[in-house]
Design an enzyme around this catalytic site. Structure first.
Site, PDB file in Angstrom:
ATOM      1  N   HIS A 116      25.732   9.181  61.281  1.00 45.28           N
ATOM      2  CA  HIS A 116      24.773  10.053  61.961  1.00 45.28           C
ATOM      3  C   HIS A 116      23.451   9.308  62.199  1.00 45.28           C
ATOM      4  O   HIS A 116      22.837   9.439  63.262  1.00 45.28           O
ATOM      5  CB  HIS A 116      24.465  11.291  61.101  1.00 45.28           C
ATOM      6  CG  HIS A 116      25.654  12.143  60.773  1.00 45.28           C
ATOM      7  ND1 HIS A 116      26.147  12.267  59.507  1.00 45.28           N
ATOM      8  CD2 HIS A 116      26.438  12.918  61.565  1.00 45.28           C
ATOM      9  CE1 HIS A 116      27.180  13.092  59.503  1.00 45.28           C
ATOM     10  NE2 HIS A 116      27.390  13.501  60.747  1.00 45.28           N
ATOM     11  N   GLN A 140      36.927  14.631  70.931  1.00 41.21           N
ATOM     12  CA  GLN A 140      35.748  15.489  71.097  1.00 41.21           C
ATOM     13  C   GLN A 140      34.805  14.899  72.158  1.00 41.21           C
ATOM     14  O   GLN A 140      34.343  15.605  73.062  1.00 41.21           O
ATOM     15  CB  GLN A 140      35.031  15.586  69.749  1.00 41.21           C
ATOM     16  CG  GLN A 140      33.636  16.148  69.810  1.00 41.21           C
ATOM     17  CD  GLN A 140      33.032  16.323  68.434  1.00 41.21           C
ATOM     18  OE1 GLN A 140      33.441  17.189  67.674  1.00 41.21           O
ATOM     19  NE2 GLN A 140      32.047  15.514  68.083  1.00 41.21           N
ATOM     20  N   GLY A 157      25.479  18.321  59.632  1.00 39.30           N
ATOM     21  CA  GLY A 157      24.782  17.997  58.390  1.00 39.30           C
ATOM     22  C   GLY A 157      25.585  17.054  57.520  1.00 39.30           C
ATOM     23  O   GLY A 157      26.497  16.379  58.003  1.00 39.30           O
ATOM     24  N   HIS A 214      25.088  10.890  57.062  1.00 40.03           N
ATOM     25  CA  HIS A 214      25.395   9.566  56.518  1.00 40.03           C
ATOM     26  C   HIS A 214      25.004   8.524  57.562  1.00 40.03           C
ATOM     27  O   HIS A 214      24.466   8.876  58.626  1.00 40.03           O
ATOM     28  CB  HIS A 214      26.872   9.465  56.125  1.00 40.03           C
ATOM     29  CG  HIS A 214      27.832   9.871  57.214  1.00 40.03           C
ATOM     30  ND1 HIS A 214      27.924   9.201  58.411  1.00 40.03           N
ATOM     31  CD2 HIS A 214      28.722  10.898  57.288  1.00 40.03           C
ATOM     32  CE1 HIS A 214      28.842   9.773  59.166  1.00 40.03           C
ATOM     33  NE2 HIS A 214      29.340  10.819  58.505  1.00 40.03           N
ATOM     34  N   GLY A 222      29.567  10.228  68.473  1.00 44.64           N
ATOM     35  CA  GLY A 222      30.280   9.076  67.921  1.00 44.64           C
ATOM     36  C   GLY A 222      31.663   8.914  68.536  1.00 44.64           C
ATOM     37  O   GLY A 222      32.360   9.898  68.780  1.00 44.64           O
ATOM     38  N   LYS A 223      32.040   7.642  68.739  1.00 41.75           N
ATOM     39  CA  LYS A 223      33.386   7.354  69.251  1.00 41.75           C
ATOM     40  C   LYS A 223      34.448   7.677  68.197  1.00 41.75           C
ATOM     41  O   LYS A 223      35.633   7.724  68.494  1.00 41.75           O
ATOM     42  CB  LYS A 223      33.491   5.871  69.633  1.00 41.75           C
ATOM     43  CG  LYS A 223      32.810   5.553  70.961  1.00 41.75           C
ATOM     44  CD  LYS A 223      32.622   4.070  71.100  1.00 41.75           C
ATOM     45  CE  LYS A 223      33.427   3.481  72.215  1.00 41.75           C
ATOM     46  NZ  LYS A 223      33.145   2.039  72.408  1.00 41.75           N
ATOM     47  N   SER A 226      32.404   9.165  56.938  1.00 43.68           N
ATOM     48  CA  SER A 226      32.726  10.554  57.254  1.00 43.68           C
ATOM     49  C   SER A 226      32.157  11.431  56.146  1.00 43.68           C
ATOM     50  O   SER A 226      32.141  11.030  54.978  1.00 43.68           O
ATOM     51  CB  SER A 226      34.244  10.731  57.322  1.00 43.68           C
ATOM     52  OG  SER A 226      34.561  12.103  57.229  1.00 43.68           O
ATOM     53  N   SER A 227      31.725  12.628  56.520  1.00 53.32           N
ATOM     54  CA  SER A 227      31.215  13.577  55.516  1.00 53.32           C
ATOM     55  C   SER A 227      32.319  13.933  54.532  1.00 53.32           C
ATOM     56  O   SER A 227      32.053  14.411  53.433  1.00 53.32           O
ATOM     57  CB  SER A 227      30.712  14.843  56.206  1.00 53.32           C
ATOM     58  OG  SER A 227      29.792  14.504  57.214  1.00 53.32           O
ATOM     59  N   ARG A 228      33.572  13.715  54.946  1.00 50.64           N
ATOM     60  CA  ARG A 228      34.701  14.107  54.086  1.00 50.64           C
ATOM     61  C   ARG A 228      35.047  13.041  53.046  1.00 50.64           C
ATOM     62  O   ARG A 228      35.839  13.327  52.144  1.00 50.64           O
ATOM     63  CB  ARG A 228      35.934  14.380  54.952  1.00 50.64           C
ATOM     64  CG  ARG A 228      35.764  15.597  55.845  1.00 50.64           C
ATOM     65  CD  ARG A 228      37.072  15.979  56.500  1.00 50.64           C
ATOM     66  NE  ARG A 228      37.027  17.335  56.993  1.00 50.64           N
ATOM     67  CZ  ARG A 228      36.751  17.650  58.246  1.00 50.64           C
ATOM     68  NH1 ARG A 228      36.510  16.707  59.130  1.00 50.64           N
ATOM     69  NH2 ARG A 228      36.719  18.914  58.622  1.00 50.64           N
TER      70      ARG A 228
HETATM   71  P1  AMP Z   1      29.719  15.751  62.476  1.00 52.13           P
HETATM   72  O1  AMP Z   1      28.513  16.060  61.663  1.00 52.13           O
HETATM   73  O2  AMP Z   1      30.880  15.284  61.664  1.00 52.13           O
HETATM   74  O3  AMP Z   1      30.053  16.843  63.442  1.00 52.13           O
HETATM   75  O4  AMP Z   1      29.330  14.493  63.367  1.00 52.13           O
HETATM   76  C1  AMP Z   1      28.203  14.495  64.191  1.00 52.13           C
HETATM   77  C2  AMP Z   1      28.249  13.307  65.096  1.00 52.13           C
HETATM   78  O5  AMP Z   1      28.266  12.105  64.319  1.00 52.13           O
HETATM   79  C3  AMP Z   1      29.515  13.273  65.980  1.00 52.13           C
HETATM   80  O6  AMP Z   1      29.154  12.861  67.283  1.00 52.13           O
HETATM   81  C4  AMP Z   1      30.371  12.249  65.276  1.00 52.13           C
HETATM   82  O7  AMP Z   1      31.283  11.593  66.151  1.00 52.13           O
HETATM   83  C5  AMP Z   1      29.325  11.275  64.770  1.00 52.13           C
HETATM   84  N1  AMP Z   1      29.859  10.466  63.672  1.00 52.13           N
HETATM   85  C6  AMP Z   1      30.480  10.903  62.559  1.00 52.13           C
HETATM   86  N2  AMP Z   1      30.898   9.859  61.810  1.00 52.13           N
HETATM   87  C7  AMP Z   1      30.531   8.742  62.471  1.00 52.13           C
HETATM   88  C8  AMP Z   1      30.681   7.341  62.214  1.00 52.13           C
HETATM   89  N3  AMP Z   1      31.286   6.881  61.128  1.00 52.13           N
HETATM   90  N4  AMP Z   1      30.182   6.479  63.134  1.00 52.13           N
HETATM   91  C9  AMP Z   1      29.567   6.930  64.267  1.00 52.13           C
HETATM   92  N5  AMP Z   1      29.392   8.234  64.557  1.00 52.13           N
HETATM   93  C10 AMP Z   1      29.867   9.127  63.667  1.00 52.13           C
END
Ligand code: AMP
Length: 274
Positions: free
Chosen positions: A34, A151, A28, A31, A145-146, A183-185
């Site tokens: 995602h 992961q 969730g 951004h 995401g790379k 990043s969500s952070r």
């Molecule tokens: P998360 O919600 O942080 O667990 O991320 C969900 C997915 O989004 C994961 O596969 C992440 O690698 C990908 N993701 C997060 N940030 C980015 C980004 N800036 N660019 C591309 N993919 C992302």
């Protein structure tokens, strides 16, 4: 768009889907990173499913799970806007039963270095939830995401080792205009930290430039990066091959430069795939 909150509903719906399914697992706080995964899934599949679930088992005891950003309504609106077909948003009680005794272990070597060194056990939790979601959704293609390079590599390994019939699709890192990886952070950064956070992408861009100029000594590249990151609290900065072994020479198409820098309590992660 349909919102699914129970395993029974998900299984019933899944039974009747005989088309290609693109799956985007997320925690969730959506951004543009995602959204890029969602767009890719939409483009290449008949049905797109997004999961919104803050997975407790990938957080360590001292990490504040409750502080993770959460705004379900906003996330649902974004999914609706990008024409997602199904959003799966279970509770932790649904995903983890008290009888949940069968666990999956991430590989000893590659999951206890880098991210796994600071967050031991983190990848066990990641693989546990991703495997559960894969078993429920049985996607044709799953999008990652790379940005979370380690992961992505461990999930690909799990799919291969457990013979899962799922294509793992690697997606490029999406950045703000000034270079900061989304990043969500990022919302936790103060103005000053947000400015300093640009040193991550700047140091990686400089590494890219050096490599284009045929510099292949990883020590030289690390030193040049550290120069740009000089006042920052670097947690790790590492140049590895795609099996996550440290390397002394850049190997074209087989190298990842990974770094994590701390800004107060916020860890920012970025990387460059060479
Ligand atoms: P998360 O919600 O942080 O667990 O991320 C969900 C997915 O989004 C994961 O596969 C992440 O690698 C990908 N993701 C997060 N940030 C980015 C980004 N800036 N660019 C591309 N993919 C992302």
């Amino acid at each position: 768009m349909k919102i699914i909150t129970t395993i029974e509903d998900l299984q019933n719906i899944r039974k009747n889907l005989n088309k290609s399914i693109g799956f985007v697992p997320t925690m969730g706080a959506l951004h543009s990173g995602h959204i890029s995964l969602i767009k890719k899934a939409k483009l290449n599949n008949d049905i797109t499913i997004v999961s919104l679930f803050i997975n407790p088992t990938q957080f360590l005891a001292h990490e504040d799970l409750s502080a993770y950003p959460k705004d379900d309504l906003r996330d649902i609106n974004i999914c609706e806007q990008y024409k997602v077909d199904y959003v799966f948003m279970p509770t932790k009680e649904i995903m983890y039963q008290s009888t949940d005794e069968v666990l999956i272990k991430a590989p000893k070597l590659s999951s206890y270095i880098l991210e796994g060194a600071t967050r031991p056990g983190h990848f066990d939790g990641v693989l546990q939830i991703v495997l559960k979601l894969f078993n429920l959704i049985r996607p044709t293609n799953a999008y990652f995401g790379k940005k979370d390079a380690q992961q992505l590599s461990l999930i690909s390994k799990m799919v291969k080792n457990l013979f899962l019939a799922i294509n793992i699709i690697e997606c490029e890192i999406i950045r703000e205009e000034d270079g900061l990886a989304l990043s969500s952070r990022n919302i936790y950064l103060s103005k000053e930290q947000r400015k300093n956070a640009l040193t991550l992408s700047q140091s990686l861009n400089n590494a890219k430039k050096l490599i284009l100029q045929n510099e292949n000594n990883t020590k030289t590249i690390v030193n040049a990066m550290k120069n740009i990151l000089k006042d920052q609290d670097i947690e790790y900065l590492s140049i590895v091959d795609r099996e996550f072994n440290e390397i002394s020479k850049i190997q074209k198409n087989n190298t990842i430069i990974l770094l994590v820098v701390r800004f107060g309590n916020t860890r920012l992660l970025d990387n460059l795939w060479v």
